[in-house]
Design a protein around this motif. Sequence first.
Motif, PDB file in Angstrom:
ATOM      1  N   ILE A  46       0.840  -1.205   0.000  1.00 13.97           N
ATOM      2  CA  ILE A  46       0.000   0.000   0.000  1.00 13.97           C
ATOM      3  C   ILE A  46       0.871   1.251   0.000  1.00 13.97           C
ATOM      4  O   ILE A  46       0.608   2.207  -0.737  1.00 13.97           O
ATOM      5  CB  ILE A  46      -0.970  -0.021   1.205  1.00 13.97           C
ATOM      6  CG1 ILE A  46      -1.998  -1.128   1.027  1.00 13.97           C
ATOM      7  CG2 ILE A  46      -1.649   1.333   1.400  1.00 13.97           C
ATOM      8  CD1 ILE A  46      -2.831  -1.421   2.269  1.00 13.97           C
ATOM      9  N   ALA A  47       1.932   1.253   0.801  1.00 10.06           N
ATOM     10  CA  ALA A  47       2.836   2.409   0.849  1.00 10.06           C
ATOM     11  C   ALA A  47       3.514   2.625  -0.505  1.00 10.06           C
ATOM     12  O   ALA A  47       3.632   3.764  -0.972  1.00 10.06           O
ATOM     13  CB  ALA A  47       3.890   2.211   1.933  1.00 10.06           C
ATOM     14  N   GLY A 101       2.333   1.766  -3.386  1.00  9.59           N
ATOM     15  CA  GLY A 101       1.293   2.257  -4.286  1.00  9.59           C
ATOM     16  C   GLY A 101       0.996   3.730  -4.070  1.00  9.59           C
ATOM     17  O   GLY A 101       0.797   4.483  -5.025  1.00  9.59           O
ATOM     18  N   GLN A 102       0.981   4.169  -2.808  1.00  6.99           N
ATOM     19  CA  GLN A 102       0.732   5.577  -2.512  1.00  6.99           C
ATOM     20  C   GLN A 102       1.862   6.472  -2.995  1.00  6.99           C
ATOM     21  O   GLN A 102       1.649   7.641  -3.262  1.00  6.99           O
ATOM     22  CB  GLN A 102       0.525   5.773  -1.008  1.00  6.99           C
ATOM     23  CG  GLN A 102      -0.789   5.223  -0.520  1.00  6.99           C
ATOM     24  CD  GLN A 102      -0.943   5.334   0.982  1.00  6.99           C
ATOM     25  OE1 GLN A 102       0.031   5.481   1.720  1.00  6.99           O
ATOM     26  NE2 GLN A 102      -2.179   5.242   1.454  1.00  6.99           N
ATOM     27  N   ARG A 103       3.045   5.918  -3.113  1.00  6.91           N
ATOM     28  CA  ARG A 103       4.185   6.684  -3.641  1.00  6.91           C
ATOM     29  C   ARG A 103       4.288   6.567  -5.155  1.00  6.91           C
ATOM     30  O   ARG A 103       5.255   7.037  -5.748  1.00  6.91           O
ATOM     31  CB  ARG A 103       5.474   6.191  -2.986  1.00  6.91           C
ATOM     32  CG  ARG A 103       5.518   6.522  -1.515  1.00  6.91           C
ATOM     33  CD  ARG A 103       6.762   6.017  -0.867  1.00  6.91           C
ATOM     34  NE  ARG A 103       6.736   6.370   0.552  1.00  6.91           N
ATOM     35  CZ  ARG A 103       7.549   5.878   1.455  1.00  6.91           C
ATOM     36  NH1 ARG A 103       8.459   5.000   1.111  1.00  6.91           N
ATOM     37  NH2 ARG A 103       7.463   6.251   2.702  1.00  6.91           N
ATOM     38  N   HIS A 104       3.333   5.920  -5.776  1.00  7.42           N
ATOM     39  CA  HIS A 104       3.248   5.760  -7.237  1.00  7.42           C
ATOM     40  C   HIS A 104       4.450   5.028  -7.824  1.00  7.42           C
ATOM     41  O   HIS A 104       4.853   5.289  -8.946  1.00  7.42           O
ATOM     42  CB  HIS A 104       3.061   7.114  -7.926  1.00  7.42           C
ATOM     43  CG  HIS A 104       1.868   7.856  -7.440  1.00  7.42           C
ATOM     44  ND1 HIS A 104       0.592   7.498  -7.780  1.00  7.42           N
ATOM     45  CD2 HIS A 104       1.753   8.924  -6.614  1.00  7.42           C
ATOM     46  CE1 HIS A 104      -0.264   8.317  -7.184  1.00  7.42           C
ATOM     47  NE2 HIS A 104       0.409   9.192  -6.456  1.00  7.42           N
ATOM     48  N   TYR A 105       5.020   4.105  -7.061  1.00 12.36           N
ATOM     49  CA  TYR A 105       6.155   3.341  -7.564  1.00 12.36           C
ATOM     50  C   TYR A 105       5.732   2.353  -8.642  1.00 12.36           C
ATOM     51  O   TYR A 105       6.539   1.960  -9.467  1.00 12.36           O
ATOM     52  CB  TYR A 105       6.849   2.582  -6.435  1.00 12.36           C
ATOM     53  CG  TYR A 105       7.638   3.451  -5.476  1.00 12.36           C
ATOM     54  CD1 TYR A 105       8.035   4.739  -5.822  1.00 12.36           C
ATOM     55  CD2 TYR A 105       7.997   2.979  -4.226  1.00 12.36           C
ATOM     56  CE1 TYR A 105       8.752   5.519  -4.948  1.00 12.36           C
ATOM     57  CE2 TYR A 105       8.724   3.751  -3.347  1.00 12.36           C
ATOM     58  CZ  TYR A 105       9.098   5.020  -3.713  1.00 12.36           C
ATOM     59  OH  TYR A 105       9.821   5.783  -2.847  1.00 12.36           O
ATOM     60  N   THR A 146      10.780  -0.938  -0.029  1.00 11.72           N
ATOM     61  CA  THR A 146       9.604  -0.239   0.489  1.00 11.72           C
ATOM     62  C   THR A 146       8.575  -1.243   0.990  1.00 11.72           C
ATOM     63  O   THR A 146       7.981  -1.062   2.059  1.00 11.72           O
ATOM     64  CB  THR A 146       8.982   0.667  -0.595  1.00 11.72           C
ATOM     65  OG1 THR A 146       9.949   1.630  -1.001  1.00 11.72           O
ATOM     66  CG2 THR A 146       7.748   1.382  -0.079  1.00 11.72           C
ATOM     67  N   ASN A 167       7.260   2.622   6.827  1.00 10.02           N
ATOM     68  CA  ASN A 167       7.109   3.697   5.857  1.00 10.02           C
ATOM     69  C   ASN A 167       6.292   4.847   6.430  1.00 10.02           C
ATOM     70  O   ASN A 167       6.499   5.995   6.072  1.00 10.02           O
ATOM     71  CB  ASN A 167       6.426   3.187   4.582  1.00 10.02           C
ATOM     72  CG  ASN A 167       7.325   2.283   3.777  1.00 10.02           C
ATOM     73  OD1 ASN A 167       8.316   2.723   3.231  1.00 10.02           O
ATOM     74  ND2 ASN A 167       6.972   1.015   3.721  1.00 10.02           N
ATOM     75  N   TYR A 168       5.339   4.527   7.291  1.00 12.92           N
ATOM     76  CA  TYR A 168       4.470   5.546   7.873  1.00 12.92           C
ATOM     77  C   TYR A 168       5.069   6.180   9.125  1.00 12.92           C
ATOM     78  O   TYR A 168       4.472   7.052   9.727  1.00 12.92           O
ATOM     79  CB  TYR A 168       3.092   4.957   8.164  1.00 12.92           C
ATOM     80  CG  TYR A 168       2.402   4.516   6.894  1.00 12.92           C
ATOM     81  CD1 TYR A 168       1.897   5.450   6.007  1.00 12.92           C
ATOM     82  CD2 TYR A 168       2.306   3.179   6.565  1.00 12.92           C
ATOM     83  CE1 TYR A 168       1.293   5.064   4.822  1.00 12.92           C
ATOM     84  CE2 TYR A 168       1.695   2.781   5.381  1.00 12.92           C
ATOM     85  CZ  TYR A 168       1.190   3.731   4.530  1.00 12.92           C
ATOM     86  OH  TYR A 168       0.598   3.345   3.361  1.00 12.92           O
ATOM     87  N   ASN A 226      11.934   6.109   4.488  1.00 19.68           N
ATOM     88  CA  ASN A 226      11.704   6.257   3.053  1.00 19.68           C
ATOM     89  C   ASN A 226      12.870   5.599   2.309  1.00 19.68           C
ATOM     90  O   ASN A 226      13.768   6.278   1.815  1.00 19.68           O
ATOM     91  CB  ASN A 226      11.576   7.730   2.672  1.00 19.68           C
ATOM     92  CG  ASN A 226      11.132   7.910   1.239  1.00 19.68           C
ATOM     93  OD1 ASN A 226      10.723   6.967   0.581  1.00 19.68           O
ATOM     94  ND2 ASN A 226      11.222   9.126   0.758  1.00 19.68           N
TER      95      ASN A 226
END
Length: 71
Positions: free
Chosen positions: A22-23, A25-29, A46, A53-54, A58
């Motif tokens: 999810i992390a 995906g939220q960073r658009h990797y 990641t 990550n939260y 990073n």
Amino acid sequence: MSESYMRIGSLLVLIWLVIGVIAAGQRHYFDSGPVNCAGFSTIAVTIIAGPLNYMGVNPKIADCNVPQPSS
């Protein structure tokens, strides 16, 4: 009793990795990341970092040297 511990442990690892996905995906990797060794490595670390990550972690891999096969 140890079987229940293994199930709980497996469930925790699965949840950890899902949070990492999810992390990432939220960073658009997954949509805009470079298609090279460093890009794939950044996605992998990641995902492995999971909930960290939260908390400010990073992870990024800037360079990746893969050995070339001999000819």
